[in-house]
Motif scaffolding. Structure first.
Motif: not given
Length: 517
Positions: A275-302
């Motif tokens: 809630a109070g984190a600053n992640t604005s420096s992140l340019q690319r974060v890769l997900c691999a290893g297993s499928p990312l559920r669509r609902d989780v993906k939406k939350k990651v993007l938001e």
């Protein structure tokens, strides 16, 4: 006419040496309280290489690396490679017997180990006569040579070893388990392509500040580790993952790139520190290893970063990637091939499928394995030839290509379970559970788990009276951590096809039906 110039092959070891010379005072690697500038990191690699050469290491000799995440682990891996050897990084989650099996299978002549591996190795070292030298990091003991003693007095200059494109670079094991796992042999040329293609796809440059969150022995970690070091960026290594530590490091170090498996994304999304984190420096974060559920993906993007990339691939050497900015109608796909790769979907007769028709995914490109270690039959079975005679490799996964060439995954690789980003092969777990005296037959499937994505469930046809809890406790004592059973359920019979093969899809479906979106 005699050629005056040689044919240069600027490999990964050469690139690290160049960074050591021309970026000597820039930071190369940070792990906990330990850090190395490029000059010091490169010097450490060379000292290990010279020590191995002085110890008699020959070109192509395999060296097992059983070490926890650390700067020294990276120096050892690249020191082995610089000396002309082939690095064999092994998992810290394996049992003593499993470690011994992989060391023997790889034909390793030397082994480096950190303290966390010692107890498991001491019980099997006597049976591994092929290993002529055991080098210890962070501990001492009988017949162990401390790493600092092994390298003392050796120069920090680059040894005069000329690497060839076809030389073995490393062996990655697809599963370190009972039976004979597959050792994926990758060459210098394949790893060079792996480094620069992923660097370009993920935008990793010399300015990158990359955070690794998973174990350094894992090929998934190498997707961001190798490109960052190749490009001369700064690699930040988490000794162990925790969501608060990830968020704190991203802010403090202004991290630009990272890699995580779905279970880690879920832990971060659930953590109050987000809630109070600053992640604005992140340019690319890769997900691999297993499928990312669509609902989780939406939350990651938001909530975490709009720079999410999803990668589908296999360690044998193929990958597809979905990057930010793709059309909305491609949201559920895994994208198109990583640069330098080609991809097809084929039917059961080996014919190419038309768009929209599901089939087995096969891939081709410069990052492919050379072979499965000492398993020519399995290597041959991996191959599919296209119309031009090129050797594509089979994934075992079922997918479909759309009209634009975007890939959607239909089914998992055979019956493999991916738990917390680790590959678990049910047959390996079944081989252990089946040894229990109360088990007449067993089928292991993957079921949903809130934290790990999937976990192992053993369905057991009992022999007489059986206690599911007792079977689970007995089996878990004999399984690697990531293989352990979440539960045991008793069944009277399994659904089978006409040839008697268990239809695992029918067993899995009831557990997954409520989680599908």
């Amino acid at each position: 006419m005699t050629e005056l110039l040689d044919q240069p092959f600027v490999n990964i070891s050469d690139m690290l040496a160049q960074h050591g010379r021309f970026k000597a005072r820039r930071m190369a690697v940070v792990c906990g309280d330990v850090s190395r500038t490029w000059g010091d990191f490169d010097a450490g690699i060379s000292r290990i290489a010279h020590a191995l050469i002085a110890d008699g290491l020959q070109r192509g000799d395999r060296v097992a690396v059983l070490m926890d995440n650390s700067v020294e682990m990276l120096e050892v891996v690249f020191g082995v490679i610089r000396a002309g050897g082939c690095a064999v990084p092994l998992s810290g989650l394996l049992t003593s017997a499993q470690m011994a099996g992989l060391i023997a299978d790889s034909r390793a002549t030397r082994a480096f180990a950190s303290a966390g591996f010692r107890d498991r190795l001491d019980g099997v070292r006597a049976d591994l006569g092929q290993v002529s030298r055991w080098i210890a990091f962070g501990f001492s003991g009988a017949d162990w040579i401390p790493l600092e003693d092994f390298v003392v007095g050796h120069p920090a200059t680059v040894p005069s070893i000329r690497h060839r494109p076809g030389d073995d670079f490393n062996i990655i094991y697809s599963s370190g388990t009972t039976g004979l796992p597959k050792g994926i042999v990758q060459t210098h040329a394949a790893r060079l392509h792996f480094a620069f293609s992923n660097a370009i796809e993920l935008g990793i440059t010399s300015d990158a500040r990359t955070l690794t969150t998973t174990s350094l022995y894992s090929n998934g970690t190498w997707i961001v580790m190798l490109p960052t070091l190749f490009a001369g960026g700064t690699l930040h290594v988490m000794p162990a993952f925790d969501p608060a530590g990830f968020l704190q490091t991203v802010k403090a170090r202004q991290i630009t790139h990272s890699f995580m498996v779905p279970a880690q994304f879920i832990m971060i999304l659930d953590h109050p520190a987000l809630a109070g984190a600053n992640t604005s420096s992140l340019q690319r974060v890769l997900c691999a290893g297993s499928p990312l559920r669509r609902d989780v993906k939406k939350k990651v993007l938001e909530r975490l970063t709009p720079g999410l990339c999803e990668l589908y691939g296999f360690s044998e050497g193929f990958a597809a990637i979905l990057k930010p900015g793709e059309p909305d109608d491609k949201f559920a796909t895994v994208g198109t091939p990583v640069m330098g790769f080609d991809m097809r979907v084929i039917d059961a007769e080996g014919r190419e499928c038309r768009p929209g028709q599901p089939g087995e995914i096969v891939g081709y490109g410069a990052g492919m394995l050379r072979e499965y270690n000492d398993q020519p039959d399995l290597t041959e079975a991996l191959i599919w030839h296209d119309a031009h005679g090129r050797t594509f490799i089979r994934s075992g996964d079922v997918g479909v290509l759309d009209e634009d060439g975007y890939l959607t995954i239909i089914d998992r690789k055979k019956d493999m379970i991916i738990s917390g980003g680790f590959n678990v092969f049910p047959t390996d777990v079944e081989a252990v559970v089946g040894q229990h005296p109360s088990v007449a037959d067993v089928c292991v499937i993957g079921v949903p788990h809130e934290k790990w994505g999937e976990t192992c469930l053993a369905l057991v046809i009992p022999r007489g009276d059986a206690d599911p809890a007792a079977i689970m406790d007995w089996a878990n004592e004999r399984l690697a951590k990531y293989q352990r059973l979440h539960a045991v359920e008793l069944r009277e019979e399994f659904p089978r096809n006409a040839l008697g093969k268990v239809l695992k899809r029918l067993l899995r479906d009831p557990y997954w039906s409520e989680t599908r979106i």
